[in-house]
Design an enzyme around this catalytic site. Structure first.
Site, mmCIF file in Angstrom:
data_model
loop_
_atom_site.group_PDB
_atom_site.id
_atom_site.type_symbol
_atom_site.label_atom_id
_atom_site.label_comp_id
_atom_site.label_asym_id
_atom_site.label_seq_id
_atom_site.Cartn_x
_atom_site.Cartn_y
_atom_site.Cartn_z
ATOM 1 N N ASP A 61 0.848 -1.185 0.000
ATOM 2 C CA ASP A 61 0.000 0.000 0.000
ATOM 3 C C ASP A 61 0.884 1.236 0.000
ATOM 4 O OD1 ASP A 61 -3.214 0.314 0.702
ATOM 5 O OD2 ASP A 61 -2.046 2.108 1.175
ATOM 6 N N THR A 152 -12.316 -3.617 -10.068
ATOM 7 C CA THR A 152 -13.324 -3.465 -11.110
ATOM 8 C C THR A 152 -12.819 -2.411 -12.094
ATOM 9 O OG1 THR A 152 -15.049 -3.978 -9.521
ATOM 10 C CG2 THR A 152 -15.740 -2.993 -11.600
ATOM 11 N N ARG A 185 -16.311 -9.671 -5.594
ATOM 12 C CA ARG A 185 -17.753 -9.652 -5.380
ATOM 13 C C ARG A 185 -17.985 -9.601 -3.873
ATOM 14 N NH1 ARG A 185 -20.073 -14.423 -9.375
ATOM 15 N NH2 ARG A 185 -20.940 -13.026 -10.953
ATOM 16 N N LYS A 239 -18.634 -8.070 -13.925
ATOM 17 C CA LYS A 239 -18.765 -7.192 -12.772
ATOM 18 C C LYS A 239 -19.410 -5.857 -13.148
ATOM 19 C CE LYS A 239 -18.296 -5.695 -8.578
ATOM 20 N NZ LYS A 239 -17.005 -5.569 -7.888
ATOM 21 N N ARG A 246 -28.085 -3.095 -11.435
ATOM 22 C CA ARG A 246 -28.627 -2.525 -10.201
ATOM 23 C C ARG A 246 -28.939 -1.040 -10.383
ATOM 24 N NH1 ARG A 246 -24.773 -3.913 -5.393
ATOM 25 N NH2 ARG A 246 -26.507 -3.028 -4.214
ATOM 26 N N GLY A 290 -25.330 5.489 -3.881
ATOM 27 C CA GLY A 290 -23.994 5.868 -3.442
ATOM 28 C C GLY A 290 -23.011 4.721 -3.459
ATOM 29 N N CYS A 293 -19.159 1.716 -6.131
ATOM 30 C CA CYS A 293 -19.438 0.812 -7.244
ATOM 31 C C CYS A 293 -20.482 1.325 -8.230
ATOM 32 C CB CYS A 293 -19.871 -0.553 -6.699
ATOM 33 S SG CYS A 293 -18.668 -1.321 -5.585
ATOM 34 N N TYR A 353 -23.411 6.180 2.709
ATOM 35 C CA TYR A 353 -24.210 5.779 1.544
ATOM 36 C C TYR A 353 -25.067 4.555 1.818
ATOM 37 C CZ TYR A 353 -21.547 1.595 0.150
ATOM 38 O OH TYR A 353 -20.990 0.346 0.096
ATOM 39 N N ARG A 361 -18.379 7.787 0.320
ATOM 40 C CA ARG A 361 -18.134 7.994 -1.100
ATOM 41 C C ARG A 361 -19.453 8.005 -1.892
ATOM 42 N NH1 ARG A 361 -13.535 4.343 -3.355
ATOM 43 N NH2 ARG A 361 -12.380 5.728 -1.970
#
Length: 474
Positions: A61, A152, A185, A239, A246, A290, A293, A353, A361
């Site tokens: 990281d 993704t 997922r 994905k 959705r 929100g 994704c 969210y 986010r």
């Protein structure tokens, strides 16, 4: 001797059970180290599950505080069961962390990328973080190594960005190393369970051997099946399509919700009843969509294809407008009571969210507050998971609600902590429930639920709906 998971050997050798067993043993014994690039809310749980299967994992990281935390056996990600698992894995030497991406790449034989892909203003996908990780991997990539994208990304990223970059930077030819996609997922709050088998894993490689190597990598990670697809682009599209589905479905629910006053019905009741039919699965309406994704994935498709995608674009526009629709509903109800939104005191309940998740986010509540501010309202925010002051919004503890003079309350995120609010001690002119989450019966409040219509000359209070429910039950 097994040099890596990827091997451009003969088809007969690929199918050899002893060769597969040797590779699996090399992986789970730690002789083929795994580097996981990105130790965020999805990356750290993934690194921990890899290590828990016996693999030797080095997490990477760019944030030194994150790396120090993990290397010390601590956990910066709030996730059930993760903290004790990280502590155990670090103590046993199966998990470590570093900020040195090139060093990790030189040590590892398997490289798993799980960093965020964001969207720039205007809708263009931002692959800069993925590209930076690929640049680090290229400094240590060796023949036989496997690179896996769990991030993704827009379809064709593995084919058109990752693989050509690795070839150009390393001098290796396609066929000397593998590149595959296994899109995560996973949902916050259940990450370990999801990684270990809530849903099938999907893998697709840039060639058949990359797919085979990815199948071998994930076989011991999940208790569910691992589904191979035709290629890496198909795996990326799986994905992205899930997210677009959705977004479109929620947009349909939101558009239907806006018809509630014209029809004079509860659209929510109609949706719930329609969904009794197996062929119908309409989602719930709300004040917006929100998270990292769903708001981003439609752009991953629209930006990468020349074909027009009007349904995807319209759904995104509908969902982006829902915070305005929510404020419109509040303003309309205030005017019906003789009040006005300008200079009104409004409490917004829930900033995150999603309920129970400390993530801001793309949170619709932030857009609701921005619109309230634009129209001159005075806003305070209540959220048990995040400090409103961290995003420059005046905060209010839940227990201080009764002592606060309010003209209106808007519930945008239904945290369970709000269940303990004694609404009879709070006296706003209007209470807007954007999630149909409040169970207020026999109340004096003027309750407006998004997706529930009111007659043109009077408000349907919670008490009215309770009486109607009793009649229906009889």
């Amino acid at each position: 001797m097994v040099s890596g998971l990827y091997d451009d050997a003969s088809e007969a050798d690929r199918r050899n059970d002893s060769t597969k067993a040797d590779r699996r043993d090399a992986l789970t014994s730690g002789r083929l180290p795994v580097a996981v690039y990105g130790l965020g809310k999805m990356g750290l749980p993934l690194a921990a599950v890899f290590a828990d299967t016996g693999m030797r994992v080095l997490g990477v990281d760019v944030d030194p505080d994150v790396v120090d935390c993990v290397a010390n056996g601590d956990c910066h990600v709030e996730e059930p069961g993760l903290a004790p698992l990280v502590a155990e894995l670090v103590e046993t030497g199966r998990l470590d962390a570093t900020t040195d991406g090139p060093a990790a790449a030189a040590e590892a034989a398997v490289h798993v990328i799980i960093v965020p892909t964001l969207v720039r203003d205007g809708g263009e996908p931002d692959l800069s973080t993925v590209e930076a990780v690929v640049a680090d991997i290229s400094t240590g990539l060796a023949p036989g190594d496997l690179v896996v994208l769990e991030s993704t990304v827009p379809p064709r990223t593995a084919r058109d960005v990752v693989t050509p970059t690795l070839e150009a930077e390393t001098g290796l030819d396609r066929g000397e190393f593998g590149v595959a996609v296994c899109p995560e997922r996973t949902a916050s709050g259940r990450a370990l369970r999801d990684i270990r088998g809530s849903y099938p894993k999907v893998v697709g490689g840039i060639d058949a051997e990359s797919t085979r190597a990815a199948l071998l990598l994930y076989a011991d990670v999940t208790s569910n099946r691992v589904t191979p697809v035709a290629d890496a682009t198909t795996a990326e599209a799986v994905k992205v399509f899930e997210g677009i589905y959705r977004d479109v479905n929620i947009a349909l629910a939101n558009e239907l919700a806006t018809t509630c006053d014209d029809l004079g019905i509860s659209v929510r009741e109609a949706i719930e009843t329609a969904n009794q039919l197996p062929v119908c699965d309409i989602h719930d309406p709300g004040p917006g969509v929100g998270g990292h994704c769903i708001p981003n994935y439609p752009h991953f498709l629209m930006d990468r294809v020349e074909t027009e995608t009007p349904l995807t674009a319209t759904a995104r526009a509908v969902n982006e407008r829902m915070p305005i629709v929510t404020v419109d509903r509040l303003e309309h109800e205030l005017e019906r009571t003789g009040g006005e939104l300008r200079d009104a005191s409004v409490a917004v309940l829930g900033l995150t969210y999603r309920a129970g998740v400390p993530e801001l986010r793309n949170a619709p509540a932030l857009d609701v507050i921005a619109e309230l501010d634009r129209r001159g309202a005075s806003v305070v925010a209540v959220d048990p998971f995040v400090d409103p002051e961290s995003v420059d919004i005046p905060g209010l503890p839940i227990d201080d609600l009764p002592e606060t003079s309010l003209d209106a309350v808007v519930l945008t995120t239904p945290h369970t902590a709000f269940d303990r609010i004694d609404w009879e001690t709070i006296d706003p002119l209007v209470l807007v429930d954007a999630r149909d989450a409040l169970s207020l019966e026999n109340t004096h409040h003027r309750v407006v639920t998004l997706g529930v219509g009111t007659p043109p000359d009077e408000s349907t209070t919670a008490q009215d709906r309770s009486i109607l429910g009793q009649v229906d039950a009889q």
